[in-house]
Design an enzyme around this catalytic site. Sequence first.
Site, PDB file in Angstrom:
ATOM      1  N   ASP A 267       0.890  -1.145   0.000  1.00 28.86           N
ATOM      2  CA  ASP A 267       0.000   0.000   0.000  1.00 28.86           C
ATOM      3  C   ASP A 267       0.940   1.211   0.000  1.00 28.86           C
ATOM      4  OD1 ASP A 267      -2.053   1.791   0.098  1.00 28.86           O
ATOM      5  OD2 ASP A 267      -3.157   0.744   1.669  1.00 28.86           O
TER       6      ASP A 267
HETATM    7  C1  BGC Z   1      -4.890   3.263   0.022  1.00 27.15           C
HETATM    8  C2  BGC Z   1      -4.927   2.289  -1.125  1.00 27.15           C
HETATM    9  C3  BGC Z   1      -4.726   3.030  -2.419  1.00 27.15           C
HETATM   10  C4  BGC Z   1      -3.424   3.785  -2.357  1.00 27.15           C
HETATM   11  C5  BGC Z   1      -3.098   4.565  -3.617  1.00 27.15           C
HETATM   12  C6  BGC Z   1      -3.657   4.146  -0.018  1.00 27.15           C
HETATM   13  O1  BGC Z   1      -3.736   5.150   0.931  1.00 27.15           O
HETATM   14  O2  BGC Z   1      -4.948   2.570   1.241  1.00 27.15           O
HETATM   15  O3  BGC Z   1      -6.119   1.571  -1.125  1.00 27.15           O
HETATM   16  O4  BGC Z   1      -4.778   2.140  -3.495  1.00 27.15           O
HETATM   17  O5  BGC Z   1      -3.483   4.709  -1.288  1.00 27.15           O
HETATM   18  O6  BGC Z   1      -3.935   5.643  -3.769  1.00 27.15           O
END
Ligand code: BGC
Length: 736
Positions: A267
């Site tokens: 993530d």
């Molecule tokens: C989220 C993800 C997301 C990523 C990119 C993170 O803060 O938890 O689900 O895909 O950001 O935007």
Amino acid sequence: MKHTLVTLFSVMLLTLTSRSLAQEPLPVYLDDSQPVEARIEDALSRMTLKEKIAIIHAQSKFSAPGCPRLGIPELWLSDGPHGVRMEFVWDDWNHADWTNDSCTAYPALTCLAATFNPDLAFRYGNAIGQEARYRKKDIILGPGVNIYRTPLSGRNFEYMGEDPYLSSRMVVPYVKGMQQNGVAACLKHFALNNQEKNRDNINVEVSDRALREIYLPAFKAGVQEGGVWAIMGSYNKFRGQYCSHNEILINQILKKEWGFDGVMLTDWGSAHDTDEAARNGLDLEMGSWTNGLTWGVSSAYDNYYLAQPFLKKIESGELPESLLDEKVRRVLRLCFRTNMNRNRPYGCKLTPEHTEIARRVAEEGIVLLKNENHFFPIAPGRYQKIAVIGENAVKRLSEGGGSSELKPQKEISPLEGMIEKYGREHIVFTLGYASGAPNYSNELPSGLDADSLVREAVKVAREADVVLFFGGLNKNFQQDCEGDDRRNMDLPFGQNELIERIIEANPNTGIILISGNAVSMPWLSQVDGLIQSWYLGSQGGPATANVISGEVNPSGKLPFTIPVKLEDNSAHYFGEESYPGVNGTQYYKDDILVGYRWHDTRNIKPQFPFGYGLSYTTFRYGKAHTDKKNYTADESVKLTFTLKNSGAKAGAETVQVYMSQKKPSVLRPVKELKAFKKVYLQPGEEQVVELEIPVQSFAFYDEGLGDWKLENDKYTLHVASSSRKIHSTATIEVNN
Ligand code: BGC
């Protein structure tokens, strides 16, 4: 930059093609006729150490560099999971403000789950895959399949509800639909990201059994049946180790046991340690925002845990290069599946078919929860003056909520849908309550005077023939939004008081809740009509108006239990150690008893049960029969019964089959969902419904054995229209 690389890639292909015409052999990695594994090994053997390091971490907010010298293109990623997100500036979180990056906003995944329609999940995945491909994305960061454990979790709207079987059945077609476009789906967040509160550090302690029976099945189905090409780790820890480089979750379970051959990515900023990232199966590092220690250094990509620090450790011999090679192989495999696949379709966006899918999912996902005295449907002409009250009738709900935010080309609001359906002259609108603009990390005030809004709402309600209140949650901070949870289960922004006042002024009031989560409903006994709706995206307005007017007969079923009060939910029942955790750790004391499993087993009556949803018609269930009485482990039970549309309107019913084991040697939930089918029937039509249920699916996870165990015993199959409404049962015996 990207276009330069694409051109470079084409020039290289041309050069290589003419080279092959001159009898020089095409390098194996560029030869489509060669097996992919041979192409991977060939490409790997040509890459320098630095190129290998470069390909496994980000070069911008949403891209990784590929290997330009070899013509391996950049990988472009985008959120997910309800549509293709707008573009971002290269190295910060500002929207790039392009004029060509709008999308179709599809209904949130809670709504997709509420359709109980896997065919629609396939079309949904395919539609987003097409739009992603058109927008030159190689990986879509979704779908999310974390389990709905608490109604407070800020991201439940991005997931598929509380039941592992339902989410498994819906995730597989989503993945297949998307990936047939040569765009990778990316299951997230692996694993146990079941709350947003303290998500960056919280350590989750959960039993092996709950892990296997509740929290992992949808991921496993996505990998083994969906063949997903990417998985995103979660921010939290599991048994003391961050999930994005967690030995048990990634090395042991995901890669070894399940045979996942795709890319495990972080993530955004979920990596914390080079050694663990190197050894514990992380393949691609994104979003770290790190210079090793601090937050906010720009273009810090070289400082990522899997960048220079990893390179140094390989050069010094502290870590073997073979660890790096394994990661590069996986990234290359993903490239061959996506941007190196010259046969993938070109994609398209904002087509009439996309609009149709967005509307269909919305219409099939809306859940009718209460309908007394024929409150719904409201056919055009039934009332002269319809008051539409509530901010959610007009708020742009595709915005906000965190990373799932979208920039839809069109988002038709419920109010617009109602005006279109009933005519402007029959609709009066007033806000009733107001929230501020969505913001990721704090709550912004609306600037409007709450008392005046209430006064106006009461006046409008009093003068109308019927009132439809559009409320619920929204995508603001501490509502349905990434990064934190709701504070409690109540409706925000003074809505409960407002609803009371409206009902007082006009008892002919129906409520339409728009949310991704359960809310408490102190006014429930005073209203005849209640609809649970969702963040419906581009076509929310027409879909809602079609259901309210009766043009569409509602057929959605709740993908989660709505408890009467928060303490009735299993995560909260066990106090702070269970949710949100104490001193950085939480214990999932509810274990396998999540959602209806808890309510049924502990006999706690929910407000509305899992699987519940009404229709404008009625269905009559016949008696359930099985093809035999005795089965062995490798057989399937063929269960049949008749279903008749006994009302006057065409409609669809999702029949559900729950299993109970007679005398288990361990505690088992009173019921577990094992099959469902959505059946469409004309008025008076009767069908024989047939369901095949593998006997193996009756097994539980035996912690002593470290494996699934199917006991010789009697098992009852309940044919039901919700987890609490059983129409017929059949008992069979398993003997091995
Ligand atoms: C989220 C993800 C997301 C990523 C990119 C993170 O803060 O938890 O689900 O895909 O950001 O935007």
